[in-house]
Write an enzyme that holds these catalytic residues in place. Structure first.
Site, PDB file in Angstrom:
ATOM      1  N   CYS A 110       0.855  -1.190   0.000  1.00 50.66           N
ATOM      2  CA  CYS A 110       0.000   0.000   0.000  1.00 50.66           C
ATOM      3  C   CYS A 110       0.891   1.240   0.000  1.00 50.66           C
ATOM      4  CB  CYS A 110      -0.890  -0.004   1.237  1.00 50.66           C
ATOM      5  SG  CYS A 110      -2.018   1.399   1.344  1.00 50.66           S
ATOM      6  N   HIS A 153      -9.120  -3.211  -3.205  1.00 45.39           N
ATOM      7  CA  HIS A 153      -8.163  -2.515  -2.334  1.00 45.39           C
ATOM      8  C   HIS A 153      -8.516  -1.032  -2.233  1.00 45.39           C
ATOM      9  CE1 HIS A 153      -3.923  -1.934  -0.715  1.00 45.39           C
ATOM     10  NE2 HIS A 153      -4.282  -0.695  -1.001  1.00 45.39           N
ATOM     11  N   GLU A 154      -8.847  -0.424  -3.386  1.00 43.69           N
ATOM     12  CA  GLU A 154      -9.151   1.023  -3.392  1.00 43.69           C
ATOM     13  C   GLU A 154     -10.507   1.317  -2.762  1.00 43.69           C
ATOM     14  OE1 GLU A 154      -5.504   1.051  -4.872  1.00 43.69           O
ATOM     15  OE2 GLU A 154      -6.607   2.609  -3.835  1.00 43.69           O
ATOM     16  N   HIS A 157     -10.235   1.467   0.845  1.00 43.75           N
ATOM     17  CA  HIS A 157      -9.678   2.733   1.340  1.00 43.75           C
ATOM     18  C   HIS A 157     -10.768   3.768   1.597  1.00 43.75           C
ATOM     19  CE1 HIS A 157      -5.350   2.437   1.616  1.00 43.75           C
ATOM     20  NE2 HIS A 157      -5.183   2.067   0.364  1.00 43.75           N
TER      21      HIS A 157
HETATM   22  O1  K2U Z   1      -3.880   1.850  -2.751  1.00 44.61           O
HETATM   23  C1  K2U Z   1      -2.647   1.776  -2.795  1.00 44.61           C
HETATM   24  O2  K2U Z   1      -1.959   1.956  -1.796  1.00 44.61           O
HETATM   25  C2  K2U Z   1      -1.962   1.337  -4.073  1.00 44.61           C
HETATM   26  C3  K2U Z   1      -1.773  -0.151  -3.970  1.00 44.61           C
HETATM   27  C4  K2U Z   1      -2.889  -0.777  -4.719  1.00 44.61           C
HETATM   28  C5  K2U Z   1      -2.860  -2.274  -4.702  1.00 44.61           C
HETATM   29  C6  K2U Z   1      -2.241  -2.999  -3.696  1.00 44.61           C
HETATM   30  C7  K2U Z   1      -2.259  -4.391  -3.737  1.00 44.61           C
HETATM   31  C8  K2U Z   1      -2.913  -5.044  -4.769  1.00 44.61           C
HETATM   32  C9  K2U Z   1      -3.530  -4.308  -5.758  1.00 44.61           C
HETATM   33  C10 K2U Z   1      -3.493  -2.926  -5.722  1.00 44.61           C
HETATM   34  C11 K2U Z   1      -0.356  -0.548  -4.391  1.00 44.61           C
HETATM   35  O3  K2U Z   1       0.624   0.259  -3.907  1.00 44.61           O
HETATM   36  S1  K2U Z   1      -0.107  -0.566  -6.048  1.00 44.61           S
HETATM   37  C12 K2U Z   1       1.453  -1.401  -6.096  1.00 44.61           C
HETATM   38  C13 K2U Z   1       1.235  -2.656  -6.822  1.00 44.61           C
HETATM   39  C14 K2U Z   1       1.763  -2.761  -8.094  1.00 44.61           C
HETATM   40  C15 K2U Z   1       1.490  -3.895  -8.845  1.00 44.61           C
HETATM   41  C16 K2U Z   1       0.698  -4.913  -8.319  1.00 44.61           C
HETATM   42  C17 K2U Z   1       0.183  -4.805  -7.035  1.00 44.61           C
HETATM   43  C18 K2U Z   1       0.459  -3.673  -6.277  1.00 44.61           C
HETATM   44 NI    NI Z   2      -3.477   1.126  -0.368  1.00 46.54          NI
END
Ligand code: K2U
Ligand code: NI
Length: 184
Positions: A110, A153-154, A157
């Site tokens: 995250c 995930h979003e 949030h």
């Molecule tokens: O919301 C956030 O903090 C961005 C997240 C989003 C995310 C986390 C886990 C699984 C899916 C989405 C991440 O920092 S995005 C980084 C990332 C890159 C490629 C694959 C998974 C996560």
């Molecule tokens: Ni996140």
């Protein structure tokens, strides 16, 4: 442009709030917020720009992460079939989901958590999401795989939920019964 200094870290109360609905049609201010969030994701995935500004790569971002307690998310990723999902979305809502669960084999990270948190995060393997795009279009998306994980995930949030809230604390890497494993 959004940089890491604009992204709040765990412990900030805004990450535990239920964010407020966006009044539609979205104001110029809310459209600008959504566009900046999407721009961050695109910049963070550009090797030169992310290196120049020290951006952590992201495929999703939610407005509470930039200290805006509104139901706005941005997603920018390509799935394993090469389909691009690039959206700034107002008031996203999961209107239906599979019983079947899925999880990322690598676990989740995250942008608001700058430490590794090992463990499998159970998610729905398939979801149907509605929302209103930056352009003002009301859309319905049927998602699976990494896009489904990212949208969950979003949307977590904007409901004040962090990915590690879902992890089995007794045994973080315990197999999740009946769940499918997704590699990113
Ligand atoms: O919301 C956030 O903090 C961005 C997240 C989003 C995310 C986390 C886990 C699984 C899916 C989405 C991440 O920092 S995005 C980084 C990332 C890159 C490629 C694959 C998974 C996560
Ligand atoms: Ni996140």
């Amino acid at each position: 442009m959004i940089t890491m200094k604009d992204i709040v870290l765990e412990g900030h109360p805004v990450l535990r709030e239920v964010a407020k609905e966006v009044i539609l049609p979205a104001s110029e201010e809310d459209v600008a917020i959504a566009k900046k969030m999407l721009e961050y994701l695109i910049n963070s995935q550009d090797p030169e720009i992310s290196a120049q500004y020290g951006l952590r790569p992201g495929i999703g971002l939610a407005a509470p992460q930039i200290n805006v307690s509104k139901r706005i998310i941005a997603v920018h990723l390509t799935d394993d079939k090469g389909t691009l999902y690039s959206y700034g979305l107002f008031n996203p809502k999961i209107i239906s989901h599979s019983v079947e669960k899925a999880y990322l084999s690598s676990g989740e990270g995250c942008l608001s958590v700058d430490r590794p948190v090992p463990g499998y995060v159970p998610r729905y393997s398939r979801i149907t999401v509605t929302g209103t795009t930056i352009e003002g279009e009301n859309i319905k998306l049927r998602l699976k795989g990494l896009p489904a994980i990212c949208f969950q995930h979003e949307i977590d949030h904007i409901n004040g939920i962090m990915f590690y809230d879902h992890i089995n604390n007794e045994d973080p890497l315990a197999p999740i019964p009946g769940a499918i494993e997704i590699t990113k």
